[in-house]
Design a protein around this motif. Sequence first.
Motif, PDB file in Angstrom:
ATOM      1  N   SER A  18      12.480  -6.340  13.984  1.00 24.09           N
ATOM      2  CA  SER A  18      13.112  -5.025  14.083  1.00 24.09           C
ATOM      3  C   SER A  18      12.939  -4.221  12.798  1.00 24.09           C
ATOM      4  O   SER A  18      12.584  -4.758  11.745  1.00 24.09           O
ATOM      5  N   GLN A  19      13.246  -2.940  12.903  1.00 19.41           N
ATOM      6  CA  GLN A  19      13.144  -2.050  11.747  1.00 19.41           C
ATOM      7  C   GLN A  19      14.071  -2.508  10.627  1.00 19.41           C
ATOM      8  O   GLN A  19      13.692  -2.539   9.449  1.00 19.41           O
ATOM      9  N   GLY A  20      15.282  -2.865  10.995  1.00 20.89           N
ATOM     10  CA  GLY A  20      16.243  -3.330   9.995  1.00 20.89           C
ATOM     11  C   GLY A  20      15.790  -4.614   9.320  1.00 20.89           C
ATOM     12  O   GLY A  20      15.959  -4.777   8.103  1.00 20.89           O
ATOM     13  N   GLN A  21      15.238  -5.534  10.104  1.00 26.71           N
ATOM     14  CA  GLN A  21      14.747  -6.789   9.538  1.00 26.71           C
ATOM     15  C   GLN A  21      13.574  -6.549   8.591  1.00 26.71           C
ATOM     16  O   GLN A  21      13.450  -7.215   7.564  1.00 26.71           O
ATOM     17  N   ARG A  22      12.730  -5.571   8.921  1.00 25.22           N
ATOM     18  CA  ARG A  22      11.631  -5.232   8.022  1.00 25.22           C
ATOM     19  C   ARG A  22      12.169  -4.737   6.683  1.00 25.22           C
ATOM     20  O   ARG A  22      11.655  -5.095   5.617  1.00 25.22           O
ATOM     21  N   GLN A  23      13.228  -3.917   6.741  1.00 27.13           N
ATOM     22  CA  GLN A  23      13.799  -3.402   5.506  1.00 27.13           C
ATOM     23  C   GLN A  23      14.437  -4.512   4.678  1.00 27.13           C
ATOM     24  O   GLN A  23      14.326  -4.536   3.444  1.00 27.13           O
ATOM     25  N   LEU A  24      15.074  -5.455   5.352  1.00 26.57           N
ATOM     26  CA  LEU A  24      15.686  -6.581   4.637  1.00 26.57           C
ATOM     27  C   LEU A  24      14.635  -7.400   3.893  1.00 26.57           C
ATOM     28  O   LEU A  24      14.876  -7.875   2.776  1.00 26.57           O
ATOM     29  N   LEU A  45      15.726   2.526  -5.264  1.00 28.44           N
ATOM     30  CA  LEU A  45      16.022   2.403  -3.833  1.00 28.44           C
ATOM     31  C   LEU A  45      15.849   3.781  -3.202  1.00 28.44           C
ATOM     32  O   LEU A  45      16.675   4.669  -3.409  1.00 28.44           O
ATOM     33  N   ASP A  46      14.738   3.950  -2.498  1.00 27.11           N
ATOM     34  CA  ASP A  46      14.449   5.232  -1.858  1.00 27.11           C
ATOM     35  C   ASP A  46      15.029   5.227  -0.455  1.00 27.11           C
ATOM     36  O   ASP A  46      14.352   4.928   0.529  1.00 27.11           O
ATOM     37  N   GLU A  47      16.336   5.557  -0.376  1.00 25.12           N
ATOM     38  CA  GLU A  47      17.039   5.541   0.913  1.00 25.12           C
ATOM     39  C   GLU A  47      16.787   4.217   1.615  1.00 25.12           C
ATOM     40  O   GLU A  47      16.370   4.157   2.778  1.00 25.12           O
ATOM     41  N   ALA A  48      17.063   3.113   0.883  1.00 24.68           N
ATOM     42  CA  ALA A  48      16.659   1.784   1.341  1.00 24.68           C
ATOM     43  C   ALA A  48      17.410   1.319   2.573  1.00 24.68           C
ATOM     44  O   ALA A  48      16.926   0.441   3.291  1.00 24.68           O
ATOM     45  N   THR A  49      18.580   1.881   2.851  1.00 25.31           N
ATOM     46  CA  THR A  49      19.359   1.411   4.004  1.00 25.31           C
ATOM     47  C   THR A  49      19.356   2.409   5.157  1.00 25.31           C
ATOM     48  O   THR A  49      20.100   2.250   6.111  1.00 25.31           O
ATOM     49  N   SER A  50      18.490   3.422   5.069  1.00 22.92           N
ATOM     50  CA  SER A  50      18.515   4.468   6.105  1.00 22.92           C
ATOM     51  C   SER A  50      18.020   3.973   7.454  1.00 22.92           C
ATOM     52  O   SER A  50      18.337   4.556   8.484  1.00 22.92           O
ATOM     53  N   PRO A  97       9.667   0.727   5.322  1.00 19.22           N
ATOM     54  CA  PRO A  97       9.235  -0.580   4.810  1.00 19.22           C
ATOM     55  C   PRO A  97       7.744  -0.817   5.043  1.00 19.22           C
ATOM     56  O   PRO A  97       7.217  -0.501   6.108  1.00 19.22           O
ATOM     57  N   VAL A  98       7.070  -1.350   4.031  1.00 23.94           N
ATOM     58  CA  VAL A  98       5.647  -1.666   4.117  1.00 23.94           C
ATOM     59  C   VAL A  98       5.483  -3.178   4.083  1.00 23.94           C
ATOM     60  O   VAL A  98       5.799  -3.821   3.080  1.00 23.94           O
ATOM     61  N   LEU A  99       4.998  -3.728   5.197  1.00 25.37           N
ATOM     62  CA  LEU A  99       4.738  -5.164   5.284  1.00 25.37           C
ATOM     63  C   LEU A  99       3.305  -5.364   5.763  1.00 25.37           C
ATOM     64  O   LEU A  99       2.764  -4.535   6.488  1.00 25.37           O
ATOM     65  N   PHE A 100       2.715  -6.475   5.356  1.00 24.16           N
ATOM     66  CA  PHE A 100       1.308  -6.715   5.616  1.00 24.16           C
ATOM     67  C   PHE A 100       1.099  -7.752   6.716  1.00 24.16           C
ATOM     68  O   PHE A 100       2.006  -8.523   7.048  1.00 24.16           O
ATOM     69  N   PHE A 101      -0.110  -7.754   7.259  1.00 27.21           N
ATOM     70  CA  PHE A 101      -0.468  -8.705   8.316  1.00 27.21           C
ATOM     71  C   PHE A 101      -0.615 -10.089   7.681  1.00 27.21           C
ATOM     72  O   PHE A 101      -1.704 -10.525   7.330  1.00 27.21           O
TER      73      PHE A 101
END
Length: 617
Positions: free
Chosen positions: A514-520, A536-541, A459-463
């Motif tokens: 968390s990592q999971g929350q970032r993916q959500l 979906l590139d292995e979106a739930t991995s 997951p890519v999230l910004f500041f």
Amino acid sequence: MAGHGGGGAASRFKTQQNKPKNMKQTIKRLFSYIASAKILFVLLIITILLYTGATLYSNILVKDIIGSLGEFNSDTLLFTKMPDPNKFFLYLVVMLITIFAICILQYLSSLLGAYISCIMVRKMRNELFAKVVKLPISYTDSHPHGDLMSRMTNDVDNISQAVSSSISSLISGILTIMGCLFIMVFYSPLLTLVALSTLVLTLIFTAIMSKYMRPLFSKQQKVLGVLNTSTEEMVTGCKTVIAYNRQDHAIKEFNESSNQLTKIGIKAQILSGSMGPVMNFIGNFGYFIVTLCGALFIMKGIGNTLLNEPLTIAIVIMFLSTTKQFTRPINEIAQLYSSLMNAFAGAERVFAILDEKEESFEKKVDFDVNSMKGTLDFEHVNFSYVKGKQVLNDFNIDIRAGHKIALVGATGSGKTTIVNLLLNFYDIDSGEIKIDNINIKDISKKDLRDSISIVLQDPVLFFDTIENNVRYGNENASEEEIDNALKFANCSSFIKQLPEGKHTILNEGATNISQGQRQLLTIARAVLANPKILILDEATSSVDTRTEKKIQNAMDKLMENRTSIIIAHRLSTIQDADLILVLDQGHIVEQGNHRELIEKNGVYNRLYQTQFKGIQI
């Protein structure tokens, strides 16, 4: 990272090559940025003209002050020309005023030079950033990110420092040289030739030093980019380094890079540091020669002015002062040579990016994103990242609108490449990729990417705030639409527990969730984009089994009436796919739905049995 193996930093340095550079073109392009500060530059020129004029006039005042003291004959012990006290004190007052004017004008020129530097560098930095974000993915994939960051920070800073410290000196130097030359020729053409003889030595020495110094400073900037890349890798992967007890290896690799930079830096600084002392020696030697020849000319009665007036002691003293001013700009440039070479090397690296070809967003056909159906066709597609190493070979897919397609295969089989090509991140070697029977090459890249949303494995999230990160999918979305997207992706529950809810600012790397929350959150972003085609590139991995089950229903709803492409390693997430493609080395080796592929008892069945051994099907 530390896990790169034996090549380490040393192998990176082998790729750094010194290429011949066009300094004249670089300087020309740097000065073109002055156009963004025309008014200030005009004021700077006026200020420098006044400063140079005042400085040159101070030399003539020295001659007049000495001349007002009269001329004394040591043989007769009588004045051949009587002193003039009134002129003497008048010239002293004028000299005092001139000195104050020089001080004020010098301060103003430095101030204006700094302002011009800031404006120039702001324009350059803005252009550079705008260029980087418009470069094709193929460029950023093939260039170390640390090196790109070094060009945007270190190289631009070197340009800023050099311009702010030297722009006034360069302009003032040119005007001073011209003014001094005029005065020297007017008062004694013969003595001017003597003074210019040392200038030849200066030019020869500068040319020789430049030949050796420019490649060093160019290489220094490149190695600094490599060091930044290595540092970025270590910082980003610090957990991996510590977890595998690779601290010593990381330190060794960093030290190798740092030592390489230090060796080059020492060589560059030794050469640049020698410029000042040698130039001062040449200048002082020239001062001595002018003094000697001036005394001889007076005794011999030669070296008269252009008005055929005899050479006097006052003129020789003024000539010595003017000679000093004549060589001063050359000495200043020698002192600034190090920063100038850094700036030119940095500017060349910056211009190299600015000259790169941007992605083309032109369109050949009208394409309505809102009315598209979402059919996809890969027809005889061949592609290679490196010429001669095929990744996809005669690849063919026919995907119906609204269908759910899964891509399965070992690492390197071409799954992610298909996504890269569909988004037109890379150009295919041959064949066609079509959406709604329209070649994607004919569709504007903006329209193409507006019709597709992708949820990456990492997951890519910004500041920024959670809300703005989700809004990335649709910048015009309302508060209600954002809330619905967060609820749809099952983000609402954990967001409520955050101190500022959806207005909570995610730190760098979003490590405060968390990592999971970032993916959500990235899934919520895709929901908000409301695309016709979903990838979906292995979106739930990156989420645990419980979280995976929570979002599976949401993902099923999200994929309704959308063409969906799923890159999957967890086969449990694709059992309801309309079509599963099993890839191997760029070829489709099997295709069908889950049950059909199980019954074939081939590659897919072996993968499935490996993951779910002992489970009844």
